[in-house]
Design a protein around this motif. Structure first.
Motif, mmCIF file in Angstrom:
data_model
loop_
_atom_site.group_PDB
_atom_site.id
_atom_site.type_symbol
_atom_site.label_atom_id
_atom_site.label_comp_id
_atom_site.label_asym_id
_atom_site.label_seq_id
_atom_site.Cartn_x
_atom_site.Cartn_y
_atom_site.Cartn_z
ATOM 1 N N ARG A 71 5.052 9.649 11.679
ATOM 2 C CA ARG A 71 5.178 8.261 12.116
ATOM 3 C C ARG A 71 4.355 8.016 13.380
ATOM 4 O O ARG A 71 3.679 6.989 13.511
ATOM 5 N N LEU A 72 4.378 8.974 14.314
ATOM 6 C CA LEU A 72 3.595 8.842 15.538
ATOM 7 C C LEU A 72 2.100 8.855 15.244
ATOM 8 O O LEU A 72 1.334 8.052 15.790
ATOM 9 N N ASP A 98 0.450 6.334 0.116
ATOM 10 C CA ASP A 98 1.187 5.197 0.651
ATOM 11 C C ASP A 98 0.477 4.603 1.865
ATOM 12 O O ASP A 98 0.473 3.392 2.061
ATOM 13 N N LEU A 99 -0.114 5.466 2.683
ATOM 14 C CA LEU A 99 -0.841 4.984 3.850
ATOM 15 C C LEU A 99 -2.027 4.125 3.444
ATOM 16 O O LEU A 99 -2.279 3.070 4.034
ATOM 17 N N GLU A 100 -2.759 4.579 2.426
ATOM 18 C CA GLU A 100 -3.928 3.829 1.981
ATOM 19 C C GLU A 100 -3.503 2.479 1.395
ATOM 20 O O GLU A 100 -4.141 1.449 1.659
ATOM 21 N N ARG A 119 -8.963 6.385 7.941
ATOM 22 C CA ARG A 119 -9.622 5.851 9.129
ATOM 23 C C ARG A 119 -11.142 5.870 8.964
ATOM 24 O O ARG A 119 -11.835 4.906 9.315
ATOM 25 N N ILE A 120 -11.661 6.963 8.402
ATOM 26 C CA ILE A 120 -13.109 7.080 8.192
ATOM 27 C C ILE A 120 -13.585 6.042 7.176
ATOM 28 O O ILE A 120 -14.612 5.385 7.370
ATOM 29 N N ASN A 121 -12.849 5.879 6.090
ATOM 30 C CA ASN A 121 -13.204 4.862 5.090
ATOM 31 C C ASN A 121 -13.203 3.466 5.696
ATOM 32 O O ASN A 121 -14.037 2.616 5.361
ATOM 33 N N LEU A 143 -3.813 4.690 12.482
ATOM 34 C CA LEU A 143 -3.987 3.541 11.587
ATOM 35 C C LEU A 143 -3.330 2.258 12.093
ATOM 36 O O LEU A 143 -3.548 1.192 11.515
ATOM 37 N N ARG A 144 -2.520 2.387 13.141
ATOM 38 C CA ARG A 144 -1.832 1.221 13.710
ATOM 39 C C ARG A 144 -0.965 0.496 12.681
ATOM 40 O O ARG A 144 -0.871 -0.725 12.687
ATOM 41 N N LEU A 145 -0.355 1.272 11.820
ATOM 42 C CA LEU A 145 0.583 0.685 10.862
ATOM 43 C C LEU A 145 1.927 0.498 11.553
ATOM 44 O O LEU A 145 2.450 1.437 12.158
#
Length: 251
Positions: free
Chosen positions: A143-144, A195-197, A241-243, A150-152
């Protein structure tokens, strides 16, 4: 039901799920949906399982209207969910785990958010009751990292209980880069970055996504490997992040 527009599509990825199917996981899904007044469909998406998962799912489908099976090549959970989401026909499309760690009835907490104007709603496992300490520590660390990289803004990005308005599904899942229909995997792939993407793309598109606490029960899966999965999760964070820097999620 079959002639009406589909209101809710439920996408269930399946890889080596013989135990869950035989213990009645799909029966629980059927029992809940059969009692609803809206139209629905269930897509069981087999991830190239090497056992009898697909055959058992087909047998269930033959006896239960509204269910269908998609037999897909093995690409891991991420690619399998994408295939199901893009094949779904519902006004609202939910993906949920076969083991029903979050019971399907919890969708009742998500649906009102769509009436309020949200484009997506994600379940949040408050406290992760019953989960081993190592998984809770992993979750806190992850989570951190995702907040920094990604600042989600979400408390729990990894709960396997997420719904999106059908109209935005192609916009999100058609833009996936790390996990997509071309992906391939070996073994039981746990893909934290999927899920992040999904959520990063939704945020990039300016979509409104709510986070709602849902019931969740630890199912004792053996597919989670703390060190390996934490490392892969970090790599996936960096790939997203790179994408993003490379403009691959551009609208």
């Amino acid at each position: 039901m079959q002639d009406a527009p589909v209101y809710l599509s439920v996408v269930i990825p399946a890889y080596k799920e013989v135990d869950n199917i035989t213990r009645g996981a799909l029966d629980a899904v059927w029992t809940y949906l059969a009692g609803q007044s809206y139209s629905w469909e269930v897509l069981i998406v087999d991830d190239g399982s090497p056992d009898q998962t697909a055959d058992l799912a087909e047998a269930f489908v033959n006896a239960h209207e509204g269910f269908r099976v998609l037999r897909e090549p093995h690409r891991g959970k991420g690619g399998t969910v994408i295939a199901g989401m893009l094949a779904a026909q519902g006004t609202i499309v939910l993906f949920a785990d076969m083991d029903q760690a979050t019971p399907l009835r919890e969708v009742e907490k998500l649906l009102p958010c769509f009436d309020a104007g949200y484009d997506g709603v994600i379940g949040s496992r408050s406290g992760r009751k019953g989960a081993p300490l190592v998984r809770k520590v992993m979750a806190h660390g992850f989570r951190l990292l995702r907040a920094v990289i990604l600042r989600l803004p979400y408390h729990d990005t990894q709960c396997g209980f997420k719904a999106f308005r059908g109209a935005v599904v192609p916009d999100i899942f058609g833009r996936m880069q790390i996990f997509n229909e071309r992906s391939r995997a070996q073994g039981a792939a746990v893909t934290a970055g999927f899920d992040l993407e999904v959520l990063y793309i939704a945020r990039k598109l300016g979509l409104k996504v709510a986070e709602i606490p849902v019931e969740w029960h630890h199912q004792g899966t053996t597919r989670v490997h703390p060190i390996k999965d934490s490392w892969h999760g970090l790599l996936d964070l960096l790939r997203v992040r790179i994408n993003a820097f490379a403009g691959r999620y551009s609208v």
